[in-house]
Write a protein that holds these residues in place. Structure first.
Motif, PDB file in Angstrom:
ATOM      1  N   VAL A  87      43.225 -44.529 -14.787  1.00 37.64           N
ATOM      2  CA  VAL A  87      42.336 -45.449 -15.513  1.00 37.64           C
ATOM      3  C   VAL A  87      42.634 -45.410 -17.008  1.00 37.64           C
ATOM      4  O   VAL A  87      42.668 -46.457 -17.678  1.00 37.64           O
ATOM      5  CB  VAL A  87      40.865 -45.109 -15.206  1.00 37.64           C
ATOM      6  N   ARG A  88      42.853 -44.208 -17.555  1.00 32.78           N
ATOM      7  CA  ARG A  88      43.207 -44.101 -18.979  1.00 32.78           C
ATOM      8  C   ARG A  88      44.547 -44.772 -19.264  1.00 32.78           C
ATOM      9  O   ARG A  88      44.713 -45.471 -20.277  1.00 32.78           O
ATOM     10  CB  ARG A  88      43.244 -42.630 -19.400  1.00 32.78           C
ATOM     11  N   ALA A 129      44.273 -48.608 -19.197  1.00 34.19           N
ATOM     12  CA  ALA A 129      43.487 -49.099 -20.335  1.00 34.19           C
ATOM     13  C   ALA A 129      44.320 -49.082 -21.609  1.00 34.19           C
ATOM     14  O   ALA A 129      44.347 -50.065 -22.362  1.00 34.19           O
ATOM     15  CB  ALA A 129      42.233 -48.252 -20.514  1.00 34.19           C
ATOM     16  N   GLY A 158      45.666 -52.622 -21.294  1.00 31.21           N
ATOM     17  CA  GLY A 158      44.398 -53.237 -21.641  1.00 31.21           C
ATOM     18  C   GLY A 158      43.546 -53.608 -20.444  1.00 31.21           C
ATOM     19  O   GLY A 158      42.674 -54.480 -20.553  1.00 31.21           O
ATOM     20  N   LEU A 159      43.732 -52.921 -19.312  1.00 28.78           N
ATOM     21  CA  LEU A 159      42.942 -53.205 -18.125  1.00 28.78           C
ATOM     22  C   LEU A 159      41.653 -52.392 -18.142  1.00 28.78           C
ATOM     23  O   LEU A 159      41.649 -51.213 -18.512  1.00 28.78           O
ATOM     24  CB  LEU A 159      43.729 -52.865 -16.860  1.00 28.78           C
ATOM     25  N   ASP A 160      40.590 -53.010 -17.730  1.00 26.09           N
ATOM     26  CA  ASP A 160      39.302 -52.339 -17.606  1.00 26.09           C
ATOM     27  C   ASP A 160      39.158 -51.917 -16.149  1.00 26.09           C
ATOM     28  O   ASP A 160      39.001 -52.757 -15.251  1.00 26.09           O
ATOM     29  CB  ASP A 160      38.191 -53.305 -18.004  1.00 26.09           C
ATOM     30  N   LYS A 190      37.665 -48.842 -13.172  1.00 21.08           N
ATOM     31  CA  LYS A 190      36.594 -47.874 -12.940  1.00 21.08           C
ATOM     32  C   LYS A 190      36.809 -47.185 -11.596  1.00 21.08           C
ATOM     33  O   LYS A 190      37.080 -47.852 -10.593  1.00 21.08           O
ATOM     34  CB  LYS A 190      35.231 -48.571 -12.962  1.00 21.08           C
ATOM     35  N   LEU A 229      38.314 -54.540 -13.233  1.00 16.84           N
ATOM     36  CA  LEU A 229      37.270 -55.481 -13.628  1.00 16.84           C
ATOM     37  C   LEU A 229      37.865 -56.725 -14.263  1.00 16.84           C
ATOM     38  O   LEU A 229      38.998 -56.693 -14.779  1.00 16.84           O
ATOM     39  CB  LEU A 229      36.288 -54.805 -14.563  1.00 16.84           C
ATOM     40  N   SER A 267      35.464 -59.028 -19.153  1.00 16.03           N
ATOM     41  CA  SER A 267      34.514 -57.954 -19.394  1.00 16.03           C
ATOM     42  C   SER A 267      35.045 -56.912 -20.349  1.00 16.03           C
ATOM     43  O   SER A 267      34.326 -56.001 -20.744  1.00 16.03           O
ATOM     44  CB  SER A 267      34.148 -57.277 -18.063  1.00 16.03           C
ATOM     45  N   VAL A 268      36.345 -57.030 -20.739  1.00 10.82           N
ATOM     46  CA  VAL A 268      36.939 -56.048 -21.648  1.00 10.82           C
ATOM     47  C   VAL A 268      36.360 -56.218 -23.039  1.00 10.82           C
ATOM     48  O   VAL A 268      36.248 -57.338 -23.517  1.00 10.82           O
ATOM     49  CB  VAL A 268      38.471 -56.204 -21.657  1.00 10.82           C
TER      50      VAL A 268
END
Length: 210
Positions: A106-107, A110, A114-116, A118, A205, A209-210
């Motif tokens: 996930v880190r 991101a 630039g992906l959100d 979870k 997501l 929503s980012v």
């Protein structure tokens, strides 16, 4: 990277092995990974690196599909895996490769793309439709025998597929290690999917929503 035509969803398909059309032979052990003629397309530095890693990168194949669907292009799958190593998405212990590890992944996505995303654990299969109402995609942990839905798996989890849709009756997904004919836009009843699903994975997501 050999790609399968995508008739139902807007998500391009990516196989974790370089030659998607030979996936059946690889799965049945009729073709050794070192003999995969497309190995150079994987991003491996040499055929030994490809043979060592290719069966561990289902998550990176899922990431590649998400990036392609988002218009970020297609990437060599092993290059994606290599770039994730500083984040700890995989750990390497001698010849043993462990991963993909969700929180570091996930880190990684991101910071680099630039992906959100979870992490979800403890999910019931019947909660997937609601989850997919909020997420754009879901990388679901399933047993790899999901490619053979008539077989009872010995356990759940161990492989990642990319869910693109879930309804109260069924799910649709791309399987990075599916055999030809069961790779892109696989649709299974929710009850069948439940036999393979480990109740965990990573939601991607929507970009808004980012």
């Amino acid at each position: 990277m050999h790609e399968t035509p995508d008739r139902l969803s807007a998500v391009p398909y990516c196989c974790q092995w370089a030659s998607a059309h030979l996936a059946g032979q690889i799965i049945r052990g009729e073709l050794a990974l070192a003999d995969d003629p497309g190995w150079r397309d994987s991003g491996a530095r040499d055929v030994d690196e490809y043979a060592r890693w290719a069966s561990h990168v289902c998550g990176m194949a899922c990431l590649n599909m998400v990036l392609a669907a988002r218009g970020a292009g297609r990437h060599p799958v092993l290059e994606l895996a290599r770039r994730s190593l500083p984040y700890g998405a995989y750990t390497v212990d001698g010849e043993r490769i462990n991963g993909m590890i969700y929180a570091p992944f996930v880190r990684y996505v991101a910071e680099v793309f630039g992906l959100d995303a979870k992490v979800h654990v403890g999910l019931r299969t019947d909660e997937l439709p609601a989850l997919m109402g909020q997420a754009e995609y879901f990388m679901a942990s399933v047993h790899p025998w999901i490619r053979w839905p008539d077989r009872e798996p010995p356990k759940k989890g161990g492989h990642l597929v990319l869910l693109t849709r879930a309804t109260p009756g069924s799910v649709r997904f791309h399987n990075p290690s599916g055999e030809p004919g069961s790779q892109a836009d696989v649709e299974l009843p929710l009850a069948t999917f439940d036999r393979y699903f480990a109740g965990r994975g990573v939601a991607i997501l929507p970009a808004a929503s980012v």
